[in-house]
Structures are given as structure tokens and as C-alpha cells.
Design a protein around this motif. Structure first.
Motif, PDB file in Angstrom:
ATOM      1  N   LEU A  30       0.830  -1.203   0.000  1.00 22.50           N
ATOM      2  CA  LEU A  30       0.000   0.000   0.000  1.00 22.50           C
ATOM      3  C   LEU A  30       0.867   1.256   0.000  1.00 22.50           C
ATOM      4  O   LEU A  30       0.584   2.215  -0.730  1.00 22.50           O
ATOM      5  CB  LEU A  30      -0.941   0.000   1.206  1.00 22.50           C
ATOM      6  N   GLU A  33       2.262   1.690  -3.486  1.00 28.38           N
ATOM      7  CA  GLU A  33       1.215   2.106  -4.421  1.00 28.38           C
ATOM      8  C   GLU A  33       0.801   3.556  -4.175  1.00 28.38           C
ATOM      9  O   GLU A  33       0.522   4.291  -5.124  1.00 28.38           O
ATOM     10  CB  GLU A  33       0.015   1.179  -4.319  1.00 28.38           C
ATOM     11  N   ALA A  34       0.756   3.972  -2.931  1.00 24.88           N
ATOM     12  CA  ALA A  34       0.409   5.361  -2.614  1.00 24.88           C
ATOM     13  C   ALA A  34       1.481   6.313  -3.148  1.00 24.88           C
ATOM     14  O   ALA A  34       1.161   7.363  -3.722  1.00 24.88           O
ATOM     15  CB  ALA A  34       0.242   5.533  -1.115  1.00 24.88           C
ATOM     16  N   MET A  37       1.075   6.541  -6.848  1.00 31.80           N
ATOM     17  CA  MET A  37      -0.120   7.314  -7.161  1.00 31.80           C
ATOM     18  C   MET A  37       0.178   8.816  -7.077  1.00 31.80           C
ATOM     19  O   MET A  37      -0.200   9.580  -7.969  1.00 31.80           O
ATOM     20  CB  MET A  37      -1.244   6.932  -6.192  1.00 31.80           C
ATOM     21  N   GLN A 150      -8.533   8.345  -7.261  1.00 34.55           N
ATOM     22  CA  GLN A 150      -7.490   7.321  -7.331  1.00 34.55           C
ATOM     23  C   GLN A 150      -7.283   6.680  -5.961  1.00 34.55           C
ATOM     24  O   GLN A 150      -7.119   5.469  -5.858  1.00 34.55           O
ATOM     25  CB  GLN A 150      -6.181   7.922  -7.829  1.00 34.55           C
ATOM     26  N   LEU A 154      -7.755   2.790  -4.951  1.00 39.41           N
ATOM     27  CA  LEU A 154      -6.664   2.054  -4.295  1.00 39.41           C
ATOM     28  C   LEU A 154      -7.160   1.380  -3.015  1.00 39.41           C
ATOM     29  O   LEU A 154      -6.934   0.190  -2.802  1.00 39.41           O
ATOM     30  CB  LEU A 154      -5.507   3.015  -3.993  1.00 39.41           C
TER      31      LEU A 154
END
Length: 160
Positions: A30, A33-34, A37, A150, A154
């Protein structure tokens, strides 16, 4: 007489958003991915503000290539905890898509996340970071609002 009366129902505890998203098997993914993003959001940003954001990110990454991952690791746990009231409302609503629900409650979500950022900066001893944040703070709400769809997608991926 049994120790528990049959008139009491055992209600399973709802896992908090932090329990789900920050579980050891999700946390690192996470965070990565953050960070991705946020970087993609900045890359796609146009205009003078976008140029400034891209330049600032380039300078930060030149000094510390993992700056977004480090910032995500530091900020994400408190941001996730701050979104708990929105998640609790989502669970009670019966809506099926957290991303859509988050979009409908964007104002509340943005204010909760900005509150976390404000408190982190206030507690910082880094004068340069405080000054940079003060310049960015005026438009931070708009940037978070633009990033919210987004972010909602997520988070939804981890809730399924």
C-alpha cells in the motif's frame, strides 16, 4: 444458569480501516502504491502549478530518491486512521463501492487528511519543510480532492 443470557447477541467486531490496510501483508504494498499514485498525479499535473510541483519533486528526489515512499510510510498510517469515520459511515450505508462513497464525502475526507498533514508539519522541527508546506497548504485541499478518486480505487482494491 448459563454465564451468558440468550437475550444477548454476539456481534462480530468490524475491522477498522487501519486493521485492513495496515495489516502486515498489505502495508508495504500500500505504501509503494500510494507513492506511485502521488508521483503519477504530479507528472500529469499541467500549468504553472504542475511545473512547480514537478520541479519540486525532481529536486527532492535528487536529494533523496525514496522521498515519496518515506513520506507515504510516515503519513499513511495516520491518514488511514483519520479516514475511519468515513469508512464507518460507508459500512453503515450499505453502499457497495468505497471509491464512489469517498467521492460523495470528498469534503469531509479532505479535511480529515489535511488535519493529519497539518499536525505532522506542526510537530516537525524542519524549518524548510514547514516553509514549503506553508506555500503548498493553500492548494493542498484541491490537490487532495483531485487525487481522491485514485485513492478511493486504491483503498477499494484492499477492501475486496
Amino acid at each position: 444458569m448459563p454465564p451468558f443470557s440468550s437475550s444477548f447477541a454476539i456481534v462480530p467486531l468490524m475491522k477498522s480501516l487501519a486493521d485492513i490496510l495496515l495489516a502486515p501483508h498489505h502495508r508495504d504494498e500500500l505504501i509503494a502504491e500510494a507513492a506511485t499514485m502521488v508521483e503519477q498525479h504530479i507528472r500529469q499535473r499541467g500549468g504553472l502549478k504542475g511545473i512547480g510541483m514537478k520541479t519540486g519533486l525532481s529536486l527532492l528526489k535528487a536529494a533523496r530518491p525514496d522521498i515519496l515512499e518515506r513520506a507515504s510510510a510516515r503519513m499513511l498510517p495516520d491518514m488511514v486512521r483519520a479516514l475511519q469515520p468515513v469508512y464507518a459511515e460507508f459500512r453503515q450505508s450499505g453502499d457497495g463501492d468505497f471509491a464512489v462513497f469517498l467521492g460523495k464525502h470528498a469534503g469531509q475526507a479532505v479535511e480529515l487528511m489535511l488535519g493529519v498533514a497539518d499536525s505532522k508539519v506542526a510537530a516537525s522541527h524542519n524549518g524548510a519543510a514547514k516553509a514549503a508546506y506553508e506555500r503548498f497548504r493553500g492548494g493542498a485541499g484541491d490537490e487532495l480532492k483531485a487525487l481522491l478518486p485514485q485513492l478511493g480505487r486504491l483503498v477499494s482494491a484492499y477492501l475486496s
